[in-house]
Design a protein around this motif. Sequence first.
Motif, mmCIF file in Angstrom:
data_model
loop_
_atom_site.group_PDB
_atom_site.id
_atom_site.type_symbol
_atom_site.label_atom_id
_atom_site.label_comp_id
_atom_site.label_asym_id
_atom_site.label_seq_id
_atom_site.Cartn_x
_atom_site.Cartn_y
_atom_site.Cartn_z
ATOM 1 N N TRP A 149 0.790 -1.085 -0.176
ATOM 2 C CA TRP A 149 0.004 -0.122 -0.032
ATOM 3 C C TRP A 149 0.874 1.220 0.076
ATOM 4 O O TRP A 149 1.992 0.953 0.250
ATOM 5 N N HIS A 150 0.261 2.290 -0.446
ATOM 6 C CA HIS A 150 0.937 3.599 -0.410
ATOM 7 C C HIS A 150 -0.042 4.627 0.139
ATOM 8 O O HIS A 150 -1.283 4.455 -0.348
ATOM 9 N N THR A 151 0.586 5.568 0.843
ATOM 10 C CA THR A 151 -0.450 6.844 1.204
ATOM 11 C C THR A 151 0.399 7.975 0.988
ATOM 12 O O THR A 151 1.565 8.044 1.292
ATOM 13 N N ALA A 152 -0.308 9.029 0.313
ATOM 14 C CA ALA A 152 0.379 10.189 0.206
ATOM 15 C C ALA A 152 -0.126 11.332 1.408
ATOM 16 O O ALA A 152 0.141 12.527 1.272
ATOM 17 N N LEU A 153 -1.093 10.822 2.429
ATOM 18 C CA LEU A 153 -1.561 11.619 3.136
ATOM 19 C C LEU A 153 -0.586 12.329 4.146
ATOM 20 O O LEU A 153 -0.655 13.519 4.355
ATOM 21 N N PRO A 154 0.489 11.613 4.832
ATOM 22 C CA PRO A 154 1.349 12.555 5.381
ATOM 23 C C PRO A 154 2.210 13.495 4.453
ATOM 24 O O PRO A 154 2.953 12.904 3.396
ATOM 25 N N VAL A 155 2.241 14.874 4.522
ATOM 26 C CA VAL A 155 2.874 15.493 3.576
ATOM 27 C C VAL A 155 4.370 15.364 4.165
ATOM 28 O O VAL A 155 5.030 15.765 5.253
ATOM 29 N N VAL A 156 5.085 14.536 3.435
ATOM 30 C CA VAL A 156 6.920 14.241 3.827
ATOM 31 C C VAL A 156 7.236 15.230 3.389
ATOM 32 O O VAL A 156 7.553 15.895 2.200
ATOM 33 N N GLU A 157 8.357 15.836 4.360
ATOM 34 C CA GLU A 157 9.487 16.641 3.904
ATOM 35 C C GLU A 157 10.538 16.287 5.227
ATOM 36 O O GLU A 157 10.656 16.770 6.215
ATOM 37 N N GLU A 158 11.489 15.517 4.805
ATOM 38 C CA GLU A 158 12.317 14.870 5.418
ATOM 39 C C GLU A 158 11.858 13.847 6.614
ATOM 40 O O GLU A 158 12.706 13.139 7.293
ATOM 41 N N ASN A 159 10.426 13.832 6.876
ATOM 42 C CA ASN A 159 9.919 13.008 7.824
ATOM 43 C C ASN A 159 10.104 11.407 7.896
ATOM 44 O O ASN A 159 10.387 10.974 6.744
ATOM 45 N N GLY A 160 10.009 10.658 9.030
ATOM 46 C CA GLY A 160 10.348 9.461 9.090
ATOM 47 C C GLY A 160 9.262 8.651 9.709
ATOM 48 O O GLY A 160 8.256 9.307 10.274
ATOM 49 N N ALA A 161 9.146 7.468 9.669
ATOM 50 C CA ALA A 161 8.107 6.604 10.330
ATOM 51 C C ALA A 161 8.744 5.604 11.146
ATOM 52 O O ALA A 161 9.850 5.265 11.238
#
Length: 559
Positions: free
Chosen positions: A70-82
């Motif tokens: 799966w893939h989600t674009a919902l978190p607006v990623v700018e260097e962020n991690g999980a």
Amino acid sequence: MEPIARFSTNQPPESNRNGLLGLACLASLVACMAFDTSSAFGADWPTFRNTSSNAAASSETINLPLTLAWHTALPVVEENGAVVAGGVAYMSSIDGHLYAFTIATGVAVPGFPVVTAGSFGTPAVDLANGKVYQLAGSSLFAFNLNGSPAWTAPVGSAGTSYNQGPIIDGGFVYVKAGGNLLKYNSAGVQQFSVPCPGGNSQPAISGSFVYSNSEASQIQKFDKATGTQAIGGGFPISTPVSSGSSLTVADGLIFYKADLLYVYKISDGTLAWSKPDGGLASPPVNDSPAVSGGAVYTFGWSDSFLYAFDENTGATLPGFPSIALCPPGRNWASPSVAGDKVFIGAGTSQNLVVLGAAGTSSAGQVLASYPTFSADAQGFDTCSVVISGGFVFAMLDGGGLYAFAASGTTVQGGITINGGAACTTSANVVLSINNFGDSSITQMIISESPFFTGAVYEPYAPTKSWTLSAGFGLKTVYLKLKTSGGAESNVFSATIDYEATCQGGPTPTPTPPTPTGTPTPTRTPTGPPPVVPTLSTPMLALLLVGLALAALLVLKRPA
């Protein structure tokens, strides 16, 4: 918008008192089971580099090929991690929210997203104490696993902390912010706050000490119980060049990436060795080294090579460096290791690349490459790949969160040390091995080496007495299971801090429990995630406890 699962309950009728009593007992039983199933998800990855040492190594074996689950674009990623814990992937965002998704389906967890503040960083999860932490803005936010707020502490500016986050150790959370190193317990009570420069990187922990990059050519050492800075004995260490890399501290060594990879001895702060590994990033926000199986891995800024060195001697290991994995520049991504493979978000190529780990027949070779997509040309930037529960997670600037599923087995298992205790003062411990009721599991192999060096398979048993290796510090015990048909599980692991004195007093060796449970089938994800309500394990437990209490209250009413 991604769907957010909701749930509701209706109180059962009062007339059937026997039925209510049965419901109360059943709900309580299942709730307890729900709290005990976290090991079914394999090894968690609860902080930005997995453990408090920042070693970025998983005990799992990830079988190729990977499939996009799966893939989600919902978190607006700018260097962020999980991070991943208890079957849930948590991710921070520059948009000022903390998100949570079930790893099996990608469906949003009820109660999330929650509001924090804009952040370039990564959250952290303390599953044992039921807390999710986010360092954002000028605060440390603590949430319960259902998304409800637990507490918030003002800590001062969190700096950039690109793809980095709080460190969890022994039920305490450590952060660098506002020019200080701070420590809190899970209830939000501050344990100490001491001056500590370098607010754009986060600390690492080994044994009884916290290590920090000052980002001004100095490595500092602090007592993790009191916050007292160690002066003398080689500390603080003066480094030739400054960088914004978070330290990795493992196997008695401190790994520091700047213009070279510098490796210092914990014992006296002296330089063990240094080697060129692709140059100093610009700006100097270097990736952090990964350490696993006696090898240290780094990603080259200027040449896009993956490097691997013998951690003790600095010798370049056979098969390395790799070929160039992407165009040079913007290679701030940090490698991650799982068993016999190394994973890297390869810069602006937008490809998740998998290579053979050191010591394997395919060492340094590209085994597979999986494309992702973002309109943002920065690509992976500071991505630190996460491996957990048979999934590989990659975060792409402007492209969201990708979850790839491994081609794996359905052999489930789990291991705990002394019933899940955080610390022990005795080297003699008890291992609990959970086969989840699978009678086809007939053998097990146990080692303190993730490659099971020198270990052999033995008959399966639910418990085993074990003597930890010599020397105080964090110990990891690894487990694999095998069925009568020869099918092997992934690698499971458990950790415990072996110390002369544990915070809060010594932890006794418990009476060995007998693991129980029901086999949990492994889903092979294909295609887009189904839009179905999905409850996380903690939420399911809370729901069932609520049902039990409601039923018991009705039973106590006058007829």
